[in-house]
Design an enzyme around this catalytic site. Structure first.
Site, short mmCIF file in Angstrom:
data_model
loop_
_atom_site.label_atom_id
_atom_site.label_comp_id
_atom_site.label_asym_id
_atom_site.label_seq_id
_atom_site.Cartn_x
_atom_site.Cartn_y
_atom_site.Cartn_z
N CYS A 333 0.79 -1.23 0.00
CA CYS A 333 0.00 0.00 0.00
C CYS A 333 0.83 1.29 0.00
O CYS A 333 0.51 2.22 -0.78
CB CYS A 333 -1.01 -0.01 1.14
SG CYS A 333 -0.46 -0.72 2.69
N ARG A 362 8.37 -10.15 5.44
CA ARG A 362 8.09 -9.76 6.82
C ARG A 362 9.03 -10.53 7.75
O ARG A 362 9.23 -11.73 7.59
CB ARG A 362 6.63 -10.04 7.19
CG ARG A 362 5.68 -9.15 6.41
CD ARG A 362 4.23 -9.28 6.80
NE ARG A 362 3.41 -8.45 5.94
CZ ARG A 362 2.07 -8.44 5.93
NH1 ARG A 362 1.41 -9.23 6.76
NH2 ARG A 362 1.41 -7.65 5.11
N GLN A 380 0.79 -11.78 -2.36
CA GLN A 380 -0.65 -11.84 -2.19
C GLN A 380 -1.36 -11.15 -3.35
O GLN A 380 -0.77 -10.32 -4.04
CB GLN A 380 -1.08 -11.24 -0.85
CG GLN A 380 -0.76 -9.78 -0.65
CD GLN A 380 -1.09 -9.33 0.77
OE1 GLN A 380 -1.16 -10.13 1.71
NE2 GLN A 380 -1.29 -8.05 0.94
N ASP A 382 -3.02 -8.66 -4.21
CA ASP A 382 -3.24 -7.36 -3.60
C ASP A 382 -3.80 -6.36 -4.60
O ASP A 382 -3.51 -6.41 -5.80
CB ASP A 382 -1.88 -6.85 -3.08
CG ASP A 382 -2.03 -6.01 -1.84
OD1 ASP A 382 -3.17 -5.80 -1.40
OD2 ASP A 382 -1.00 -5.57 -1.31
N HIS A 384 -5.34 -1.93 -4.55
CA HIS A 384 -5.76 -0.73 -3.84
C HIS A 384 -6.61 0.12 -4.78
O HIS A 384 -6.27 0.30 -5.94
CB HIS A 384 -4.56 0.05 -3.32
CG HIS A 384 -3.77 -0.74 -2.32
ND1 HIS A 384 -2.70 -1.54 -2.68
CD2 HIS A 384 -3.94 -0.90 -0.98
CE1 HIS A 384 -2.23 -2.14 -1.60
NE2 HIS A 384 -2.97 -1.78 -0.56
N LYS A 463 -11.83 -2.94 8.87
CA LYS A 463 -11.76 -3.89 7.77
C LYS A 463 -12.82 -4.97 7.91
O LYS A 463 -13.30 -5.27 9.01
CB LYS A 463 -10.37 -4.53 7.68
CG LYS A 463 -9.87 -5.19 8.94
CD LYS A 463 -8.39 -5.54 8.86
CE LYS A 463 -7.88 -6.17 10.15
NZ LYS A 463 -7.22 -7.44 9.97
N HIS A 509 -8.15 -1.02 0.56
CA HIS A 509 -7.18 -2.10 0.44
C HIS A 509 -7.97 -3.41 0.31
O HIS A 509 -8.89 -3.63 1.08
CB HIS A 509 -6.31 -2.23 1.69
CG HIS A 509 -5.65 -0.97 2.15
ND1 HIS A 509 -4.29 -0.84 2.25
CD2 HIS A 509 -6.17 0.22 2.58
CE1 HIS A 509 -3.99 0.36 2.72
NE2 HIS A 509 -5.12 1.02 2.92
#
Length: 630
Positions: A333, A362, A380, A382, A384, A463, A509
């Site tokens: 993001c 991570r 992932q 992902d 946005h 979320k 997101h």
């Protein structure tokens, strides 16, 4: 004073009455079976005084499947384990022993190392305690008294806990064992009808690698022996379905100590990966997403702007380059916000949907790494979405529609959790009120039932988390849809409105399958490796009975490949029975045996599971095409 019961009736009690007093006032049978009080979602010990006007529910041994009733049972079983460990192994130091999902554990410093073989002895001692009978007595003590007690008992971990605990200090005593504990606990040990010690593990005191390593003993307990039997069966089934074993046995993925937590994908595993990636790209294109690519490494200023340097830094891999601090991206993001900021935007471009299956890193502790489910390097699905406030509802609903389209493809039953503001949130309460209400409206419009989870939102926004229950009844979070009003503000993102003024977009997101590594691991365990045809690395295996049948077998496999199916001919000099067995072990959905009696009009087909039929080439092709649709 009065308390309010679940049917909204009021029960009058003397001042200072406890939960157990309330149970006795309702009836002696309830008091006998009572295990804890639930009040406004919190669990309370039966021995604690109630407050005037308090809403209460008294749970009993009849609530044997209620998570809170199991919690108190397992908490008490953990204390029985501690008593047993101290008795069997004199000099044992006890640390902490909480209930956890599906069981409990207790951490010990044993005078000598113990092994899995010792669990039976500990378990037998716990059963002896239960047969003798144990009652839990609660008392409150001042800090100095508590400290003196554990110093005399030579329990250094308890002394440290006394020094660090906030609020009142309470002891629980059963038999001659006294523990520092907030509770709650059972009245006595009689409800514990089934207990089992399961395994050992190493655990650093307070999770700190600089502190002593203790021995963690895991166990579980139930109100009914049948429930324990079912639980142990699920454990064995989970071992059989363990994705780490399956991914290795099926030749999908591997790991190396030279890259801990970072999967190596074999060709067969990449087949699954590429099917999911092709699905992601196809559906993104259909739904108006633009594919982008952003860097792996950013100056720390980016992470300071996003808030991650302050709130997430310990989970990031950091490097210094030419005296500048950089961090590998743990999420996409901030990079997407930076990309958005590099060019001006108009309201005519919105909603702008940016998608990236970016490589993420991570810095997870080595002790929590777990196959494909908990890794340091992952990708992932992902995306946005930057949109106007007026477009938020349509975009949220489109994300939910997309998510459920994917889950229905893989026949996954989902449940929804609305995760609300955490204590460490960014932004104003007004922003959070608005964002949370927008998510609630979207869920209502979509007709989705949900549970609210206070404090579980991301620090930048609330979320919608999407969870599946697998074939063993375990819950996994897959997708998430998050509404963020903070990051666009922090990055100074704008668009020119139809009034020619600058406005700040909202940001959504969303990741739907989530980490592809994690999804594959979960789905392997859910299916036991019996992947649907579309994901199977090898869809059809053709077995020629003898050398004279190899040409026909190869021709059939070629025809299957021309039609887009993954087919392979097993020409090894092994018996037909061995090759059939190997195909079963590799969980091949379809196996065709070609011998003297086979032809395109009469194929000997074995479906996964052992069913044997005779079909024509046209019928086989039609069945494969129907089963492989995505």
């Amino acid at each position: 004073m009065k308390v309010v019961l679940p049917d909204n009736s009021e029960l009058e009690l003397p001042e200072g009455a406890t939960g157990l007093d309330a149970a006795r006032a309702i009836g002696p049978k309830l008091a006998e079976q009572a295990v804890l009080v639930r009040s406004n979602g919190d669990v309370r010990d039966l021995r604690l005084p109630l407050e005037d006007g308090q809403q209460i529910q008294i749970l009993t041994t009849r609530d044997k499947h209620d998570p809170d009733a199991l919690y108190v049972l397992r908490h008490s079983a953990a204390h029985l384990l501690a008593e047993a460990a101290r008795r069997i192994y004199p000099g044992t130091k006890v640390a902490i022993g909480p209930p956890i999902e599906n069981g409990f554990y207790y951490d010990f410093e044993f005078p000598e190392p113990i092994s899995e073989d010792d669990l039976q002895r500990l378990e037998e001692e716990i059963r002896r305690e239960i047969e003798e009978g144990r009652e839990w007595e609660r008392s409150e003590v001042d800090r100095d008294e508590a400290r003196r007690y554990f110093e005399q008992e030579k329990e250094p971990y308890k002394v440290e806990l006394v020094d660090s605990v906030d609020g009142d200090i309470s002891f629980y005593k059963q038999g001659d064992f006294v523990d520092l504990c907030r509770g709650p606990h059972l009245q006595d040990s009689e409800p514990i009808k089934a207990v089992k010690l399961l395994s050992l593990a190493g655990a650093y005191w307070r999770g700190d690698e600089t502190k002593p390593q203790l021995t963690r003993v895991y166990g579980t307990a139930f109100y009914d022996p049948k429930d324990l039997e079912e639980h142990l069966h699920r454990i064995e089934e989970a071992k059989r379905r363990d994705h780490r074993r399956l991914s290795k046995d099926l030749g999908l993925a591997d790991f190396s100590d030279l890259a801990p937590g970072m999967p190596f994908w074999h060709p067969r595993g990449m087949v699954i990966w590429n099917v999911l990636e092709d699905l992601r790209r196809r559906e993104n294109a259909r739904r108006g997403y633009h594919e982008i690519r952003t860097p792996q490494l950013y100056d720390s200023d980016l992470w300071r702007t996003s808030g991650h340097w302050e709130k997430y830094q310990e989970h990031m891999f950091r490097v210094k380059i030419e005296e500048r601090d950089f961090g590998l991206k743990p999420m996409n993001c901030p990079g997407h916000c930076l990309l958005y900021s590099l060019t001006p935007h108009s309201y005519r471009e919105l909603p702008l949907r940016l998608a990236e299956a970016g490589n993420l890193h991570r810095n997870e502790l080595s002790g929590v790494l777990h196959g494909l489910l908990r890794v340091r390097h992952f990708v992932q699905d992902d995306a946005h979405i930057y949109c106007t406030v007026e477009q938020i509802q349509d975009e949220l609903l489109a994300c939910l529609d997309y998510a459920y389209y994917l889950y229905e493809l893989f026949e996954l039953d989902m449940r929804v959790e609305l995760s609300l503001r955490p204590d460490n949130k960014l932004g104003t309460d007004e922003d959070w009120d608005f964002a949370e209400e927008e998510l609630r409206k979207a869920l209502a419009t979509a007709g989705l039932e949900y549970t609210a989870s206070v404090g579980e939102g991301s620090f930048y926004g609330p979320k919608i988390d999407l969870h599946m229950d697998d074939s063993l009844g375990r819950s996994w979070q897959l997708g998430t849809v998050q509404l963020d009003l903070q990051m666009p503000q922090r990055f100074g993102l704008t668009y020119q409105g139809d009034d020619n003024a600058e406005h700040t977009p909202a940001m959504i997101h969303r990741a739907l399958l989530g980490s592809l590594e994690r999804f594959i691991g979960i789905y392997l365990e859910h299916t036991g490796g019996d992947l649907p045809l579309v994901l199977a690395p090898e869809q059809v295996r053709v077995l020629p009975v003898a050398d004279t049948h190899r040409a026909d077998a190869e021709s059939l496999a070629d025809d299957l490949r021309v039609h887009g199916f993954r087919a392979w001919v097993d020409e090894r000099d092994e018996t037909l029975g061995r090759r059939i067995r190997d195909a079963e072990l590799f969980k091949i959905p379809y196996v065709v045996v070609w011998g003297e009696r086979e032809s395109l009009e009469s194929l000997a087909l074995r479906r996964r599971g052992g069913e044997q039929v005779t079909v024509s080439w046209e019928a086989l092709l039609s069945e494969l095409q129907s089963a492989a649709k995505v």
